[in-house]
Design a protein around this motif. Structure first.
Motif, mmCIF file in Angstrom:
data_model
loop_
_atom_site.group_PDB
_atom_site.id
_atom_site.type_symbol
_atom_site.label_atom_id
_atom_site.label_comp_id
_atom_site.label_asym_id
_atom_site.label_seq_id
_atom_site.Cartn_x
_atom_site.Cartn_y
_atom_site.Cartn_z
ATOM 1 N N ALA A 18 31.707 74.679 13.986
ATOM 2 C CA ALA A 18 30.721 74.341 12.976
ATOM 3 C C ALA A 18 29.209 74.865 13.572
ATOM 4 N N ALA A 19 28.648 74.397 15.004
ATOM 5 C CA ALA A 19 27.501 75.174 15.305
ATOM 6 C C ALA A 19 27.726 76.387 15.382
ATOM 7 N N PRO A 20 28.609 77.127 16.144
ATOM 8 C CA PRO A 20 28.718 78.679 16.291
ATOM 9 C C PRO A 20 28.678 79.561 15.094
ATOM 10 N N PHE A 21 29.309 78.851 13.941
ATOM 11 C CA PHE A 21 29.391 79.510 12.730
ATOM 12 C C PHE A 21 27.877 79.539 12.113
ATOM 13 N N ALA A 22 27.181 78.394 12.303
ATOM 14 C CA ALA A 22 25.861 78.364 11.795
ATOM 15 C C ALA A 22 25.059 79.280 12.486
ATOM 16 N N ALA A 23 25.096 79.612 13.908
ATOM 17 C CA ALA A 23 24.385 80.405 14.494
ATOM 18 C C ALA A 23 24.786 81.913 14.287
ATOM 19 N N ARG A 24 26.042 82.239 14.038
ATOM 20 C CA ARG A 24 26.432 83.308 13.549
ATOM 21 C C ARG A 24 25.825 84.074 12.516
ATOM 22 N N MET A 120 15.728 71.324 15.023
ATOM 23 C CA MET A 120 16.805 70.981 15.796
ATOM 24 C C MET A 120 18.076 70.830 14.883
ATOM 25 N N VAL A 121 19.219 71.372 14.577
ATOM 26 C CA VAL A 121 20.163 71.203 13.782
ATOM 27 C C VAL A 121 21.339 70.737 14.634
ATOM 28 N N ARG A 122 21.624 69.489 14.147
ATOM 29 C CA ARG A 122 22.732 68.376 14.895
ATOM 30 C C ARG A 122 24.042 68.313 13.829
ATOM 31 N N ILE A 123 24.885 68.974 14.316
ATOM 32 C CA ILE A 123 26.102 68.871 13.498
ATOM 33 C C ILE A 123 27.052 68.028 14.095
ATOM 34 N N SER A 124 27.604 67.041 13.511
ATOM 35 C CA SER A 124 28.579 65.919 14.096
ATOM 36 C C SER A 124 29.282 65.255 12.800
ATOM 37 N N GLY A 125 30.524 64.725 13.376
ATOM 38 C CA GLY A 125 31.446 64.282 12.380
ATOM 39 C C GLY A 125 31.017 63.308 11.324
ATOM 40 N N TYR A 126 30.000 62.401 11.705
ATOM 41 C CA TYR A 126 29.416 61.310 10.935
ATOM 42 C C TYR A 126 27.947 61.258 10.700
ATOM 43 N N GLY A 127 27.391 62.368 11.224
ATOM 44 C CA GLY A 127 25.792 62.259 11.493
ATOM 45 C C GLY A 127 25.270 61.403 12.557
ATOM 46 N N LEU A 170 31.599 74.320 6.044
ATOM 47 C CA LEU A 170 30.591 73.764 4.951
ATOM 48 C C LEU A 170 29.573 73.336 5.673
ATOM 49 N N ALA A 171 29.832 72.590 6.866
ATOM 50 C CA ALA A 171 28.641 71.945 7.625
ATOM 51 C C ALA A 171 27.706 73.132 8.313
ATOM 52 N N SER A 172 28.292 73.987 8.742
ATOM 53 C CA SER A 172 27.650 75.353 9.188
ATOM 54 C C SER A 172 26.583 75.813 8.070
ATOM 55 N N MET A 173 27.413 75.830 6.880
ATOM 56 C CA MET A 173 26.280 76.508 5.886
ATOM 57 C C MET A 173 25.189 75.576 5.349
ATOM 58 N N SER A 203 29.114 67.255 4.436
ATOM 59 C CA SER A 203 29.020 68.322 3.917
ATOM 60 C C SER A 203 30.060 68.818 2.663
ATOM 61 N N VAL A 204 31.358 68.047 3.243
ATOM 62 C CA VAL A 204 32.408 68.336 2.064
ATOM 63 C C VAL A 204 32.014 67.367 0.805
ATOM 64 N N PHE A 205 31.614 66.137 1.328
ATOM 65 C CA PHE A 205 31.702 65.253 0.143
ATOM 66 C C PHE A 205 30.576 65.809 -0.942
ATOM 67 N N ASN A 206 29.536 66.516 -0.418
ATOM 68 C CA ASN A 206 28.300 67.405 -1.237
ATOM 69 C C ASN A 206 28.922 68.283 -2.027
#
Length: 397
Positions: A18-24, A120-127, A170-173, A203-206
């Protein structure tokens, strides 16, 4: 040509997807991305799925254009290095469990006080909040609890995986989208940086369309439907004579009439009950049977040619072999030839989206572990003897 994120510095404290794809994604469009990895092992993605010469091919893709530095986050010296990097960064992206960075002394309050412009972008399972915040969460769980797995699969089958780590991506995007919104605010002088709180589940729910209002107002629970598009007809997957499958989307009124003309069913084309989608949806099984009866009598190439001539959207379901051989993918630059560190050549996916004036680029594939530690620290002002001392103390590698 400089990318649109030229001059933006991103610190990545993340592993796997998740975080690595966003940074990529940000690295591909010109951001300087400094990936912080643990000494000795680094990101576990280095050993995931198929390996070449001991390193994951996924790693070379996921980490292209990034700088790798090895910092021991269990040492005070290592933590100090991260603070110094964050003090000069525009964005920090992380996907640790909520509270983990706070325990290291790298939480939002600390870093925001150090650098008010930091996003600060914080990606986690549930927020970062809520009763589930402390639970571990992977993309698969996000897909399960976000609603997409319940609706994926055959009508009479079990819920199915979609084939990729969709929840993570999806979370990355969403993370990149939030980062760019925050950066726009900062760079236009409208405010300081902020936290971008991204949940895998949300991110999926959206993306789950009208799932909630249909249930809340009508009590309707959307179920698995195989290859069909429930409530919109005709739109499904149909077999061909040569054992291929074609997706046909004949679901607008004029397209439906053209499709019925192609399959030789003017009776359906002219039926008043099928003139609009609501009428067609009520008879979708009959329509699918009529279309399948036609497609199954022809090879895929002939089906596609006839539908293209009639202006009916259709496409064959592609394997990766089909993608690599497809001339449109090649013409669009979606298959890039890449050289790996040992000189081997391998195709990688191209860059999306395509920008007309400031396109993204691939400058190098995923780096070796700690390849840029010395150069990044030198840019921070560390002298060679200081870097050697940090390495001997086990703070860096």
């Amino acid at each position: 040509m400089a990318g649109p994120l030229e001059g933006i510095r991103v610190i990545e404290i993340g592993t796997l997807i998740a975080a690595p794809f966003a940074a990529r994604l940000m690295a591909e469009f010109g951001a300087e991305v400094i990936k912080i990895e643990a000494p000795e092992s680094g990101d576990p993605l280095r050993k995931w799925r198929k390996l070449h010469d001991g390193t994951s091919l996924w790693w070379y893709l996921q980490s292209r254009n990034k700088k790798s530095i090895c910092v021991n986050l269990k040492s005070e010296e290592g933590i100090a290095i991260v603070r110094q990097l964050a003090g000069q960064a525009d964005v920090l992206i992380e996907n640790m469990r909520p509270g983990a960075l706070e325990r290291l002394g790298l939480g939002w309050d600390t870093l925001h006080a150090l650098n008010p412009k930091l996003t600060m972008v914080r990606i986690s399972g549930y927020g970062q909040t809520g009763p589930y915040r402390d639970r571990p969460g992977f993309g698969a769980i996000g897909e399960a609890m976000g609603g997409i797995r319940y609706t994926t699969g055959e009508v009479d089958g079990a819920p199915a995986r979609v084939g990729i780590s969709l929840g993570d991506s999806l979370a990355s995007m969403h993370g990149v989208m939030g980062a760019l919104m925050s950066l726009l605010r900062v760079k236009t002088g409208k405010g300081d940086g902020q936290v971008v709180d991204v949940s895998l589940v949300e991110s999926v729910f959206n993306l789950m369309e009208s799932l909630v209002p249909e249930y809340d107002m009508l009590g309707h629970v959307r179920e698995r439907s195989g290859g069909a598009l429930p409530g919109i007809a005709p739109s499904n997957t149909y077999p061909t004579r040569d054992d291929s499958y074609i997706v046909i989307a004949g679901n607008s009124d004029p397209i439906f009439r053209r499709l019925m003309e192609v399959i030789g069913r003017p009776d359906l084309r002219d039926d008043p009950a099928l003139e609009r989608n609501d009428g067609r949806a009520a008879q979708c099984e009959m329509l699918d049977a009529a279309i399948a009866a036609w497609t199954s009598q022809h090879d895929a190439a002939d089906v596609l040619a006839a539908l293209e001539q009639a202006g009916v959207p259709a496409g064959r379901i592609y394997s990766v072999a089909d993608i690599v051989a497809d001339p449109h993918y090649q013409a669009r630059g979606m298959l890039l030839d890449t050289t790996l560190p040992d000189g081997a050549r391998v195709k990688m996916p191209g860059i999306v989206p395509a920008l007309s004036e400031t396109p993204g680029s691939v400058n190098w594939s995923g780096p070796s572990l700690g390849e840029h530690t010395s150069s990044v620290l030198a840019d921070l002002g560390f002298a060679a003897d200081q870097i050697d001392a940090l390495r001997q103390a086990g703070a860096i590698q």
